[in-house]
Design a protein around this motif. Structure first.
Motif, PDB file in Angstrom:
ATOM      1  N   THR A  16       0.810  -1.215   0.000  1.00 19.67           N
ATOM      2  CA  THR A  16       0.000   0.000   0.000  1.00 19.67           C
ATOM      3  C   THR A  16       0.847   1.271   0.000  1.00 19.67           C
ATOM      4  O   THR A  16       0.335   2.352  -0.280  1.00 19.67           O
ATOM      5  CB  THR A  16      -0.886   0.033   1.275  1.00 19.67           C
ATOM      6  OG1 THR A  16      -0.024  -0.226   2.392  1.00 19.67           O
ATOM      7  CG2 THR A  16      -1.959  -1.009   1.228  1.00 19.67           C
ATOM      8  N   THR A  43      -7.031  -3.669  -1.539  1.00 22.11           N
ATOM      9  CA  THR A  43      -6.136  -2.600  -1.078  1.00 22.11           C
ATOM     10  C   THR A  43      -6.921  -1.574  -0.264  1.00 22.11           C
ATOM     11  O   THR A  43      -8.081  -1.798   0.077  1.00 22.11           O
ATOM     12  CB  THR A  43      -5.383  -1.966  -2.282  1.00 22.11           C
ATOM     13  OG1 THR A  43      -4.450  -1.014  -1.785  1.00 22.11           O
ATOM     14  CG2 THR A  43      -6.333  -1.272  -3.263  1.00 22.11           C
ATOM     15  N   ASN A  47      -5.974   3.870  -2.355  1.00 24.69           N
ATOM     16  CA  ASN A  47      -5.293   3.149  -3.440  1.00 24.69           C
ATOM     17  C   ASN A  47      -6.286   2.414  -4.351  1.00 24.69           C
ATOM     18  O   ASN A  47      -6.025   2.241  -5.543  1.00 24.69           O
ATOM     19  CB  ASN A  47      -4.283   2.159  -2.856  1.00 24.69           C
ATOM     20  CG  ASN A  47      -3.095   2.882  -2.252  1.00 24.69           C
ATOM     21  OD1 ASN A  47      -2.568   3.820  -2.849  1.00 24.69           O
ATOM     22  ND2 ASN A  47      -2.683   2.482  -1.062  1.00 24.69           N
TER      23      ASN A  47
END
Ligand code: UDP
Length: 502
Positions: A16, A43, A47
């Motif tokens: 991440t 995620t 993101n």
């Protein structure tokens, strides 16, 4: 999404911390989906928006799942879900703490979802170490995606095994990375090593140890590279680690070449860059960029700026963190580099994000000054563009040796040591304000002259870069379903899935 139970189901967990991991892992997801696999990318919300945008533009059947990132619980501002969004290096441990919380929530989510559609394979960013436990619980293979090339990963293995830096008389003394074939010779000093080899008590040391344990325990490595590129490094890495090493790159090529410019037709920065390049002679422009987040101290930025404005080639320069530069530097840049992108201007400065793959593919680009991040390196190779190398940190000094010494497609600017606090250097009020410039204006100008040289050495570098571009290209043909007869497509897909053991 309708479940295609006969096809493998890949669950991808990009690291991440940086956009430069979200980008290639999303492209990897699109590539696997184009082979008929079911793909889920898990995620953080910030993101996920980036991944979803890329998936949408590629028209790929990939599910992007956002799992909360408990930034506030770790004492970070809400939405602080990447390292480039931190306010200071002191916040790095909090970021890792929040990432652990994200990992626990993501694991729970995936275990719940597995009752509906069981994953066949987990591919995980290098810091998402909790995915190993998840994969074991699901009984499926767990691959690591480091975002590094095979040569860098091989050098890191050799450094772990032989620890030559511990015998060096000083941190500046160069040594050869041991046990490499002569063709892959790599000479470094301790100040150029990736953070894996920092003294054990250094900040982040514990996270790095956890990453190494994850690496050693994982079932294999997925590398964004192609086998011909790194001169047998992938095979040597497989031998050194006893693991499967699957080369799937350059993943940036799995997108249609026309996709990015098209998708960016509404993006003013992209349009400005491409229109400015359209007005330039073929192979005349130096493109200067140091990755998605890297910054240099103000004194160093000034030396670089003076070289860029006085070199004879037109320059397209991407600056990250420009808003937080000290006032006098901002003023100087405004007065000396901004002709506001007029087609006739010599230097176009972009503050923020620009479409790198489309820029590198533009016929006006003649050279690329890069920090040697692996994503940028591979994108330049896929576009056949020679490089001037200015590594910042991580494995970038190893990539520099590959570009300059092994492949012969670059010239070194001559940086001797890693940049400190690379994500925050250059911010007004930061601790790097007083840091001196290591590389002077004349040194930068010399590297740029060599990069753009039309003599035999320059032409040789250009020729080698073009040869590698041609070797990278067949992958796109193999990957894009519409280009292949179905039977060849199936064979290739089966081969890829078989290599991954699913
Ligand atoms: N990138 C981009 N536009 C920018 C800056 C970066 O498209 O303005 C992309 C670039 O194409 C590459 C990635 O961001 O895919 C940077 O990755 P790399 O591994 O080179 O460097 P890092 O950001 O990890 O230092």
């Amino acid at each position: 999404m309708e479940s295609r139970a006969t096809e493998p189901h890949f669950v991808l967990f990009p690291w991440t911390g940086t956009i430069s991991h979200i980008i290639p892992m999303t492209d990897l997801g699109c590539l696997l989906a184009s082979h008929g696999a079911e793909v889920t990318i898990v995620t953080t919300p910030v993101n996920a928006a980036i991944a979803q945008g890329r998936v949408g533009r590629a028209g790929a059947a990939v599910t992007v799942t956002a799992v909360p990132f408990p930034a506030a619980d770790a004492g970070l501002p809400e939405g602080c879900e990447r390292l480039d969004l931190l306010r200071s290096p002191a916040e790095v441990p909090r970021f890792f703490e929040a990432n652990r919380g994200h990992g626990e929530a993501a694991s729970r989510h995936c275990l719940r979802e597995s009752r509906r559609r069981r994953p066949s394979c987990v591919v995980s960013g290098m810091c998402q170490t909790w995915t190993l436990g998840l994969a074991r619980e699901l009984g499926v293979p767990c691959y690591v995606f480091h975002g590094f090339g095979a040569f860098a990963l091989l050098c890191i293995e050799r450094l772990y095994a032989h620890r030559p830096h511990e015998a060096a008389a000083s941190t500046d003394e160069p040594f050869d990375v041991p046990a490499l074939p002569p063709l892959l010779r790599c000479r470094l000093s301790s100040r150029q090593l990736p953070p894996h080899f920092l003294p054990p008590a250094s900040v982040g040391g514990e996270a790095l140890r956890g990453m190494r344990e994850f690496d050693v325990a994982a079932d294999g490595v997925v590398v964004n590279t192609f086998e011909e590129l790194e001169r047998g490094s992938a095979a040597l890495l497989a031998e050194a680690t006893g693991k499967k090493v699957v080369a799937v790159g350059p993943v940036s090529l799995c997108r249609s070449p026309s996709l990015d410019p098209q998708s960016m037709s509404g993006d003013a920065t992209a349009r400005r860059c491409l229109a400015w390049l359209d007005a330039k002679e073929p192979k005349s422009v130096v493109y200067v960029s140091f990755g998605s987040a890297g910054r240099m101290p103000p004194a160093q930025l000034m030396e670089l700026s003076m070289a860029l404005v006085s070199c004879p080639s037109p320059v397209l320069w991407l600056i990250k963190g420009a808003d937080s530069l000290p006032g006098d530097v901002k003023r100087w840049l405004g007065e000396n580099t901004d002709a506001d992108g007029e087609a006739s201007s010599k230097c176009l400065v972009v503050r923020g994000w620009a479409p790198q793959v489309a820029i590198l593919a533009h016929p006006a680009i003649g050279g690329f000054m890069t920090h040697c991040g692996w994503g940028s390196t591979l994108e330049a190779i896929a576009a056949g563009v020679p490089m001037a190398t200015w590594p910042f940190f991580a494995e970038q000094f190893i990539n520099e040796r590959l570009i300059v010494d092994v492949l012969g497609i670059g010239v070194s600017v001559g940086v001797s040591k890693a940049t400190e606090n690379v994500l925050t250097a250059g911010s007004a009020g930061g601790s790097d304000m007083e840091a001196e410039a290591e590389v002077g204006t004349e040194q930068v100008k010399k590297a740029m002259e060599m990069l753009m040289d039309r003599g035999p050495k320059g032409e040789e570098r250009r020729k080698k870069a073009q040869e590698l571009k041609l070797k990278a290209k067949p992958r796109r043909v193999l990957w894009r379903r519409e280009d292949r007869p179905t039977i060849i497509w199936r064979l290739w897909s089966n081969l890829l899935f078989e290599k991954l053991g699913v």
